[in-house]
Design a protein around this motif. Structure first.
Motif, PDB file in Angstrom:
ATOM      1  N   ALA A  20      -4.091   6.270 -13.382  1.00 57.09           N
ATOM      2  CA  ALA A  20      -3.349   6.214 -12.120  1.00 57.09           C
ATOM      3  C   ALA A  20      -1.865   6.486 -12.353  1.00 57.09           C
ATOM      4  CB  ALA A  20      -3.541   4.848 -11.458  1.00 57.09           C
ATOM      5  N   ASN A  41       0.621   9.424 -10.919  1.00 61.09           N
ATOM      6  CA  ASN A  41       1.934   9.145 -10.325  1.00 61.09           C
ATOM      7  C   ASN A  41       2.988  10.060 -10.931  1.00 61.09           C
ATOM      8  OD1 ASN A  41       4.682   7.813 -10.598  1.00 61.09           O
ATOM      9  ND2 ASN A  41       3.783   6.462  -9.061  1.00 61.09           N
ATOM     10  N   TYR A  83      -8.208   2.889  -3.765  1.00 56.34           N
ATOM     11  CA  TYR A  83      -7.367   2.332  -2.689  1.00 56.34           C
ATOM     12  C   TYR A  83      -5.957   2.902  -2.748  1.00 56.34           C
ATOM     13  CZ  TYR A  83      -5.308  -1.327   0.306  1.00 56.34           C
ATOM     14  OH  TYR A  83      -4.652  -2.013   1.287  1.00 56.34           O
ATOM     15  N   SER A  84      -5.469   3.160  -3.961  1.00 54.01           N
ATOM     16  CA  SER A  84      -4.140   3.750  -4.098  1.00 54.01           C
ATOM     17  C   SER A  84      -4.154   5.253  -3.814  1.00 54.01           C
ATOM     18  CB  SER A  84      -3.585   3.522  -5.511  1.00 54.01           C
ATOM     19  OG  SER A  84      -3.211   2.169  -5.709  1.00 54.01           O
ATOM     20  N   ASP A 123      -6.525   0.822  -8.261  1.00 49.98           N
ATOM     21  CA  ASP A 123      -5.529   1.750  -8.782  1.00 49.98           C
ATOM     22  C   ASP A 123      -5.856   3.202  -8.422  1.00 49.98           C
ATOM     23  OD1 ASP A 123      -5.044  -0.664 -10.011  1.00 49.98           O
ATOM     24  OD2 ASP A 123      -5.140   0.067 -12.066  1.00 49.98           O
ATOM     25  N   ALA A 127       2.276   1.634  -6.304  1.00 52.66           N
ATOM     26  CA  ALA A 127       0.871   1.323  -6.588  1.00 52.66           C
ATOM     27  C   ALA A 127       0.394   0.207  -5.673  1.00 52.66           C
ATOM     28  CB  ALA A 127       0.686   0.900  -8.048  1.00 52.66           C
ATOM     29  N   ASN A 128      -0.877   0.244  -5.335  1.00 53.25           N
ATOM     30  CA  ASN A 128      -1.460  -0.773  -4.459  1.00 53.25           C
ATOM     31  C   ASN A 128      -1.881  -1.964  -5.302  1.00 53.25           C
ATOM     32  OD1 ASN A 128      -1.147   1.434  -2.827  1.00 53.25           O
ATOM     33  ND2 ASN A 128      -3.166   1.324  -1.907  1.00 53.25           N
ATOM     34  N   THR A 129      -0.927  -2.793  -5.597  1.00 57.24           N
ATOM     35  CA  THR A 129      -1.196  -3.953  -6.432  1.00 57.24           C
ATOM     36  C   THR A 129      -1.638  -5.134  -5.570  1.00 57.24           C
ATOM     37  OG1 THR A 129       1.160  -4.415  -6.344  1.00 57.24           O
ATOM     38  CG2 THR A 129       0.323  -3.267  -8.303  1.00 57.24           C
ATOM     39  N   TYR A 151      -4.955   7.736  -5.793  1.00 55.79           N
ATOM     40  CA  TYR A 151      -4.381   8.561  -6.862  1.00 55.79           C
ATOM     41  C   TYR A 151      -5.359   9.638  -7.316  1.00 55.79           C
ATOM     42  CZ  TYR A 151       0.162   6.506  -7.607  1.00 55.79           C
ATOM     43  OH  TYR A 151       1.471   6.138  -7.453  1.00 55.79           O
ATOM     44  N   ASN A 161       0.856  -1.190   0.000  1.00 63.39           N
ATOM     45  CA  ASN A 161       0.000   0.000   0.000  1.00 63.39           C
ATOM     46  C   ASN A 161       0.891   1.238   0.000  1.00 63.39           C
ATOM     47  OD1 ASN A 161      -1.707   2.175   0.634  1.00 63.39           O
ATOM     48  ND2 ASN A 161      -3.061   0.887   1.860  1.00 63.39           N
ATOM     49  N   ARG A 162       0.809   2.005  -1.081  1.00 60.75           N
ATOM     50  CA  ARG A 162       1.695   3.171  -1.225  1.00 60.75           C
ATOM     51  C   ARG A 162       1.423   4.241  -0.179  1.00 60.75           C
ATOM     52  NH1 ARG A 162      -1.132   7.441  -3.908  1.00 60.75           N
ATOM     53  NH2 ARG A 162       0.817   8.528  -4.380  1.00 60.75           N
TER      54      ARG A 162
END
Lengths: 272, 317
Positions: free
Chosen positions: B71, B75, B103-104, B100, A117-119, B106, A108-109
């Protein structure tokens, strides 16, 4: 020693440290994906300690090289690399997958500096890396973007959407590395939904494609550090799932296997 | 069954406001990039693409990479506006929107075009009535459903300034400018379109002007209906819902599924905090085919239909 042999020695030492520490994390948490951690360790170690340009004190620095970990389940390798690179203190590793730890089972970035990235769901890294590379192309920036995917993960169609986009836009500063260990969660990739002939597929999509030994630091450093051409690059890194521990190598059940105390002790004896 | 109000000459397609605003903003902020899935025409971005070809990223018919690229652009310091038909953007790329973007965390702006049942005759594959329910769960995303061209422009301007993911749901169905004065766009705040205390009609998007017309009809009968333009569906203006509940009866109206969208949000909040009768108007499942007017009329999305539902709700509340 020359600079080059110094670098290779650093990569080797860090790769060993990463294998040992990530296996400790899995042993402590009773959770993890050690097979995929080990197949990717030499690739990630080569990137972080021989190729990438970054400053762990400024993880959001605009001109940093980007590393996107598409196989987000291999958190053992990404967390140990980021820790060793100086992004966060070592005691964080001991919290791996603990209650509300920063170090979840997938990265989690927002909680872990250095994560881009939240992969976790597969097939997300390459599209995101493609977007990063487009941003760099628009700006004429000189940073490079690397993304590491699993091989089974290439069964996700989103990768091929991105492969078309990146080739169409000639994203020459984008490199995808395929961790070609030939095993996915349940069985071999070729028994599941065959990927071969994999290099030909990438070439047909317009990528500058090479195959390397994914555990040979010198070869990885040479290929990953090579100057960009006029198109995106695909490095198919032939690897061994579970590399470095005899009883884990090429065993699909170590995808998310967890060692008992005897297995852990034996692994620590072998990882020297 | 009552028919929807016919489209009139001064009604506007909000997509024009969206496109003109984005083009103007791009002139002020070089970080703005448009990302599309072969949807330049349907997003009305022809002018943008001509003015800013290097900031127009057309990935082709490929929604997963479209959102992932959004996303990635964020970045790289860009402010991407990812614009596509709402049905494909939100359904095909839902996992990318979840992981992407939301949750991320962005800074991606998702713009769902021709939402709801705008593609009436093309059938349920092209309708996007589920999008509010899906995206409202992704708490990081501000979900805005503008009611008219003015609000569309304001929402796009605000999204460009705001640091964080936003979903703007744009219709292609022409709507009039709301007839209220001294407006100021405030995300997360409901707008009072008609004052009233006997019942509250909470609407968003293309149905707000219909709700206003319904309130005018009810007023002639001596029923004082409050109409709220709840343009921001997430986060919900809970204070406005609380005040609405105090009237004793609520009708929600949206060009979306009756489960999980605006009506769902209002029903959740009132059930937990101020139980009151809530009638939810919208679509309760797939619609086969038909013009917008037909589909709106069949769902009772008309001044007459909303007024009738309001009367029923007051009587049974």
């Amino acid at each position: 020693m020359t600079d080059r042999s110094n670098t290779l020695a650093t990569i080797r030492d860090n790769a060993l440290w990463m294998r040992r520490r990530s296996f400790e994390m899995v042993h402590r948490a009773r959770l993890g994906h050690p097979g995929g951690d080990f197949s990717a360790t030499d690739i990630v170690a080569t990137l972080f300690f021989g190729v990438l340009r970054y400053d762990p004190k400024q993880p959001d620095k605009p001109d940093r090289d980007r590393f996107v970990m598409s196989k987000g389940h291999a958190t053992g390798v990404i967390y140990t690399a980021l820790c060793r690179a100086g992004y966060f203190p070592e005691d964080w590793l001991e919290t791996y997958m603990g209650p509300d730890s920063r170090l979840s089972g997938h990265p989690n970035r927002l909680y872990v500096p250095g994560v881009e990235a939240n992969t976790g769901p597969l097939g997300h890294g390459l599209p995101i890396a493609t977007g990063i590379a487009i941003a760099g192309q628009i700006d004429g920036a000189d940073y490079r973007t690397f993304v590491l995917t699993g091989d089974g993960e290439l069964q996700e169609g989103s990768n091929w959407e991105a492969a078309m986009t990146a080739a169409h836009r000639r994203l020459s500063r984008l490199t995808v590395i395929v961790d070609r260990n030939r095993l996915q969660q349940g069985q071999g990739t070729e028994e599941t939904s065959a990927l071969d002939p994999l290099p030909e597929k990438w070439r047909a999509f317009g990528w500058d494609t090479v195959e390397v030994d994914g555990h040979d630091h010198a070869e990885l450093a040479r290929v990953l550090g090579a100057e960009p051409t006029d198109r995106p690059r695909c490095v198919i890194a032939n690897t061994v799932k579970g590399k470095g521990v005899s009883f884990m190598e090429n065993q699909a059940n170590w995808h998310h296997g967890v060692p008992d105390d005897d297995q852990f002790a034996q692994a620590m004896e072998e990882l020297v | 069954m009552a028919q929807a109000a016919p489209v009139q000459k001064d009604f506007k397609d909000c997509r024009n406001a969206w496109a003109a605003t984005l083009e103007a903003l791009a002139g002020e902020d070089e970080r703005i990039v448009a990302v599309v899935n072969d949807s330049i025409g349907s997003s009305k971005l022809g002018g943008f693409a001509k003015a800013y070809p290097d900031r127009t990223v057309n990935v082709g018919i490929a929604e997963q990479v479209m959102v992932g690229v959004g996303a990635g652009l964020a970045n790289g310091g860009k402010v991407p506006f990812v614009s596509a038909a709402a049905c494909f953007l939100t359904a095909r790329a839902l996992e990318q929107i979840k992981a992407d973007v939301a949750y991320s965390g962005y800074n991606v702006k998702l713009v769902g075009q021709s939402s709801g049942i705008a593609y009436g005759e093309l059938g349920a594959t092209h309708h996007s009535i589920e999008d509010l329910a899906w995206l409202r769960q992704l708490g990081q995303i501000t979900v805005i459903v503008p009611a008219d061209a003015w609000e569309t422009e304001q929402a796009v301007r605000w999204a460009a300034r705001h640091e964080g993911p936003v979903f703007i749901r744009v219709s292609r169905m022409p709507v009039p400018d709301l007839d209220i004065s001294d407006r100021s766009f405030q995300p997360g705040r409901a707008e009072i379109v008609r004052a009233g205390d006997d019942i509250a009609v909470i609407a968003c998007g293309t149905t707000v002007h219909l709700a206003a017309a319904a309130a005018d009809m009810l007023s002639d009968e001596g029923i004082s209906a409050r109409v709220l333009n709840m343009a921001t569906v997430n986060p919900l203006d809970e204070a406005a819902v609380s005040d609405a509940a105090a009237t004793g009866a609520i009708v929600t109206v949206e060009e979306a599924h009756v489960r999980g969208g605006l009506g769902g949000a209002v029903a959740e909040w009132t059930a937990a905090n101020h139980p009151v009768r809530v009638s939810r108007m919208g679509f309760d499942g797939f619609r086969q085919t038909g013009s917008i007017a037909h589909l709106f009329g069949a769902a009772g999305l008309s001044p007459e239909g909303i007024a009738a539902e309001a009367r029923r709700t007051i009587q049974t509340g």
